[in-house]
Write a protein that holds these residues in place. Structure first.
Motif, PDB file in Angstrom:
ATOM      1  N   VAL A 139       0.862  -1.186   0.000  1.00 38.20           N
ATOM      2  CA  VAL A 139       0.000   0.000   0.000  1.00 38.20           C
ATOM      3  C   VAL A 139       0.897   1.234   0.000  1.00 38.20           C
ATOM      4  O   VAL A 139       1.806   1.340   0.825  1.00 38.20           O
ATOM      5  N   PRO A 140       0.661   2.164  -0.924  1.00 35.66           N
ATOM      6  CA  PRO A 140       1.512   3.363  -0.990  1.00 35.66           C
ATOM      7  C   PRO A 140       1.458   4.183   0.302  1.00 35.66           C
ATOM      8  O   PRO A 140       0.414   4.274   0.949  1.00 35.66           O
ATOM      9  N   SER A 141       2.583   4.768   0.652  1.00 37.10           N
ATOM     10  CA  SER A 141       2.675   5.654   1.817  1.00 37.10           C
ATOM     11  C   SER A 141       2.361   7.080   1.398  1.00 37.10           C
ATOM     12  O   SER A 141       2.709   7.501   0.299  1.00 37.10           O
ATOM     13  N   ARG A 142       1.698   7.818   2.303  1.00 34.46           N
ATOM     14  CA  ARG A 142       1.389   9.222   2.045  1.00 34.46           C
ATOM     15  C   ARG A 142       1.949  10.057   3.193  1.00 34.46           C
ATOM     16  O   ARG A 142       1.662   9.792   4.357  1.00 34.46           O
ATOM     17  N   THR A 143       2.747  11.058   2.851  1.00 32.58           N
ATOM     18  CA  THR A 143       3.304  11.958   3.865  1.00 32.58           C
ATOM     19  C   THR A 143       2.713  13.358   3.757  1.00 32.58           C
ATOM     20  O   THR A 143       3.017  14.214   4.573  1.00 32.58           O
ATOM     21  N   THR A 144       1.856  13.566   2.760  1.00 31.63           N
ATOM     22  CA  THR A 144       1.268  14.888   2.559  1.00 31.63           C
ATOM     23  C   THR A 144       0.115  15.117   3.534  1.00 31.63           C
ATOM     24  O   THR A 144      -0.386  14.189   4.158  1.00 31.63           O
ATOM     25  N   SER A 145      -0.294  16.369   3.621  1.00 30.27           N
ATOM     26  CA  SER A 145      -1.398  16.760   4.490  1.00 30.27           C
ATOM     27  C   SER A 145      -2.328  17.686   3.722  1.00 30.27           C
ATOM     28  O   SER A 145      -1.882  18.439   2.857  1.00 30.27           O
ATOM     29  N   ILE A 146      -3.616  17.653   4.056  1.00 33.09           N
ATOM     30  CA  ILE A 146      -4.569  18.575   3.439  1.00 33.09           C
ATOM     31  C   ILE A 146      -4.689  19.871   4.227  1.00 33.09           C
ATOM     32  O   ILE A 146      -5.398  20.781   3.810  1.00 33.09           O
ATOM     33  N   TYR A 147      -4.007  19.959   5.366  1.00 29.33           N
ATOM     34  CA  TYR A 147      -4.053  21.196   6.149  1.00 29.33           C
ATOM     35  C   TYR A 147      -3.500  22.372   5.343  1.00 29.33           C
ATOM     36  O   TYR A 147      -2.617  22.184   4.494  1.00 29.33           O
ATOM     37  N   PRO A 148      -3.965  23.579   5.664  1.00 30.59           N
ATOM     38  CA  PRO A 148      -3.308  24.753   5.076  1.00 30.59           C
ATOM     39  C   PRO A 148      -1.812  24.733   5.412  1.00 30.59           C
ATOM     40  O   PRO A 148      -1.397  24.200   6.446  1.00 30.59           O
ATOM     41  N   GLU A 149      -1.025  25.298   4.525  1.00 30.48           N
ATOM     42  CA  GLU A 149       0.436  25.265   4.647  1.00 30.48           C
ATOM     43  C   GLU A 149       0.929  25.689   6.027  1.00 30.48           C
ATOM     44  O   GLU A 149       1.868  25.108   6.576  1.00 30.48           O
ATOM     45  N   LYS A 150       0.290  26.674   6.620  1.00 33.38           N
ATOM     46  CA  LYS A 150       0.671  27.200   7.933  1.00 33.38           C
ATOM     47  C   LYS A 150       0.732  26.101   9.009  1.00 33.38           C
ATOM     48  O   LYS A 150       1.493  26.215   9.964  1.00 33.38           O
ATOM     49  N   PHE A 151      -0.053  25.033   8.849  1.00 32.20           N
ATOM     50  CA  PHE A 151      -0.164  24.000   9.883  1.00 32.20           C
ATOM     51  C   PHE A 151       0.558  22.694   9.528  1.00 32.20           C
ATOM     52  O   PHE A 151       0.617  21.783  10.345  1.00 32.20           O
ATOM     53  N   GLN A 152       1.100  22.585   8.338  1.00 30.73           N
ATOM     54  CA  GLN A 152       1.647  21.310   7.881  1.00 30.73           C
ATOM     55  C   GLN A 152       2.865  20.837   8.672  1.00 30.73           C
ATOM     56  O   GLN A 152       3.084  19.631   8.792  1.00 30.73           O
ATOM     57  N   HIS A 153       3.625  21.747   9.242  1.00 34.07           N
ATOM     58  CA  HIS A 153       4.815  21.343  10.006  1.00 34.07           C
ATOM     59  C   HIS A 153       4.458  20.475  11.217  1.00 34.07           C
ATOM     60  O   HIS A 153       5.261  19.678  11.675  1.00 34.07           O
ATOM     61  N   ILE A 154       3.233  20.602  11.715  1.00 30.43           N
ATOM     62  CA  ILE A 154       2.808  19.857  12.909  1.00 30.43           C
ATOM     63  C   ILE A 154       2.747  18.361  12.629  1.00 30.43           C
ATOM     64  O   ILE A 154       3.022  17.546  13.513  1.00 30.43           O
ATOM     65  N   VAL A 155       2.414  17.999  11.390  1.00 26.85           N
ATOM     66  CA  VAL A 155       2.301  16.581  11.042  1.00 26.85           C
ATOM     67  C   VAL A 155       3.488  16.077  10.219  1.00 26.85           C
ATOM     68  O   VAL A 155       3.441  14.951   9.702  1.00 26.85           O
ATOM     69  N   ALA A 156       4.547  16.884  10.117  1.00 25.53           N
ATOM     70  CA  ALA A 156       5.764  16.408   9.448  1.00 25.53           C
ATOM     71  C   ALA A 156       6.269  15.198  10.231  1.00 25.53           C
ATOM     72  O   ALA A 156       6.308  15.209  11.457  1.00 25.53           O
ATOM     73  N   GLY A 157       6.609  14.134   9.538  1.00 28.20           N
ATOM     74  CA  GLY A 157       7.033  12.907  10.212  1.00 28.20           C
ATOM     75  C   GLY A 157       5.904  11.903  10.371  1.00 28.20           C
ATOM     76  O   GLY A 157       6.087  10.830  10.929  1.00 28.20           O
ATOM     77  N   ARG A 158       4.719  12.247   9.877  1.00 23.59           N
ATOM     78  CA  ARG A 158       3.576  11.327   9.896  1.00 23.59           C
ATOM     79  C   ARG A 158       3.483  10.648   8.528  1.00 23.59           C
ATOM     80  O   ARG A 158       3.526  11.305   7.493  1.00 23.59           O
ATOM     81  N   VAL A 159       3.352   9.321   8.546  1.00 24.76           N
ATOM     82  CA  VAL A 159       3.216   8.547   7.307  1.00 24.76           C
ATOM     83  C   VAL A 159       1.937   7.719   7.414  1.00 24.76           C
ATOM     84  O   VAL A 159       1.745   7.006   8.401  1.00 24.76           O
ATOM     85  N   LYS A 160       1.080   7.823   6.395  1.00 26.43           N
ATOM     86  CA  LYS A 160      -0.181   7.073   6.393  1.00 26.43           C
ATOM     87  C   LYS A 160      -0.234   6.107   5.222  1.00 26.43           C
ATOM     88  O   LYS A 160       0.210   6.428   4.124  1.00 26.43           O
ATOM     89  N   LYS A 161      -0.810   4.932   5.496  1.00 24.95           N
ATOM     90  CA  LYS A 161      -1.124   3.961   4.452  1.00 24.95           C
ATOM     91  C   LYS A 161      -2.626   3.722   4.522  1.00 24.95           C
ATOM     92  O   LYS A 161      -3.142   3.262   5.551  1.00 24.95           O
ATOM     93  N   ALA A 162      -3.335   4.040   3.453  1.00 23.25           N
ATOM     94  CA  ALA A 162      -4.796   3.932   3.410  1.00 23.25           C
ATOM     95  C   ALA A 162      -5.214   2.483   3.145  1.00 23.25           C
ATOM     96  O   ALA A 162      -5.537   2.100   2.021  1.00 23.25           O
ATOM     97  N   LEU A 163      -5.229   1.686   4.198  1.00 27.67           N
ATOM     98  CA  LEU A 163      -5.564   0.269   4.066  1.00 27.67           C
ATOM     99  C   LEU A 163      -7.012   0.074   3.644  1.00 27.67           C
ATOM    100  O   LEU A 163      -7.319  -0.820   2.844  1.00 27.67           O
ATOM    101  N   GLY A 164      -7.907   0.890   4.189  1.00 26.49           N
ATOM    102  CA  GLY A 164      -9.321   0.778   3.827  1.00 26.49           C
ATOM    103  C   GLY A 164      -9.548   1.036   2.351  1.00 26.49           C
ATOM    104  O   GLY A 164     -10.324   0.332   1.696  1.00 26.49           O
ATOM    105  N   ASN A 165      -8.877   2.049   1.816  1.00 30.04           N
ATOM    106  CA  ASN A 165      -8.992   2.332   0.382  1.00 30.04           C
ATOM    107  C   ASN A 165      -8.459   1.164  -0.434  1.00 30.04           C
ATOM    108  O   ASN A 165      -9.046   0.784  -1.450  1.00 30.04           O
ATOM    109  N   ALA A 166      -7.345   0.591  -0.002  1.00 26.36           N
ATOM    110  CA  ALA A 166      -6.757  -0.542  -0.719  1.00 26.36           C
ATOM    111  C   ALA A 166      -7.707  -1.735  -0.739  1.00 26.36           C
ATOM    112  O   ALA A 166      -7.706  -2.525  -1.679  1.00 26.36           O
TER     113      ALA A 166
END
Length: 154
Positions: free
Chosen positions: A8-35
């Protein structure tokens, strides 16, 4: 359907506005449900690096959320304060309860957990510590506004 998380592909991006993205830097998600082709709820396998957060502290008007810790030590931050969660511990956040929550990795090792959330339409997300509201936009995409209703532009 059987899912191998390694495929399952890893996603490190965030949908938050740019101002808040640093808070989730270091978070990696794999969308198992979508897969797996799930439509009514999502399941993510999430890895948090040391110092990272799962999200901004938030709560949902219409969507339930559930987390299950697989590995590491996460700090759950809610309206009630902070609590350490270790492997095998879990927490649930019913829709409409104004209890802002987030996970923070304050340890030196990674945290791995499952997050499950439903996909109820017209949900709104409120962020009590930040000037931010998430609303349903066109085609189910999120739009972010300030609490005064002005739109965030990246």
């Amino acid at each position: 359907m059987i899912i191998n998380p390694d495929n399952v592909p890893s996603r490190t991006t965030s949908i938050y506005p740019e101002k808040f993205q640093h808070i989730v830097a270091g978070r990696v998600k794999k969308a198992l449900g979508n897969a797996a082709g799930l439509k009514n709820y999502g399941v993510n396998l999430v890895t948090l690096a040391s110092g990272s957060c799962s999200s901004l502290r938030h709560w949902h008007t219409r969507q339930d959320e559930f987390i299950y810790i697989i590995e590491g030590e996460a700090t759950l931050v809610t309206n009630e304060g902070e609590q350490i969660l270790t492997p095998g511990m879990m927490a649930g956040f019913p829709a409409g309860e104004e209890n802002g929550h987030q996970l923070v990795n304050r340890s030196e090792t990674i945290v791995i957990y499952l997050e499950v959330g439903d996909r109820t339409p017209d949900d709104e997300g409120y962020y009590p510590d930040d000037d931010l509201i998430a609303k349903a936009g066109v085609n189910g995409e999120r739009i972010f506004t300030r609490k005064d209703g002005t739109l965030y532009e990246n």
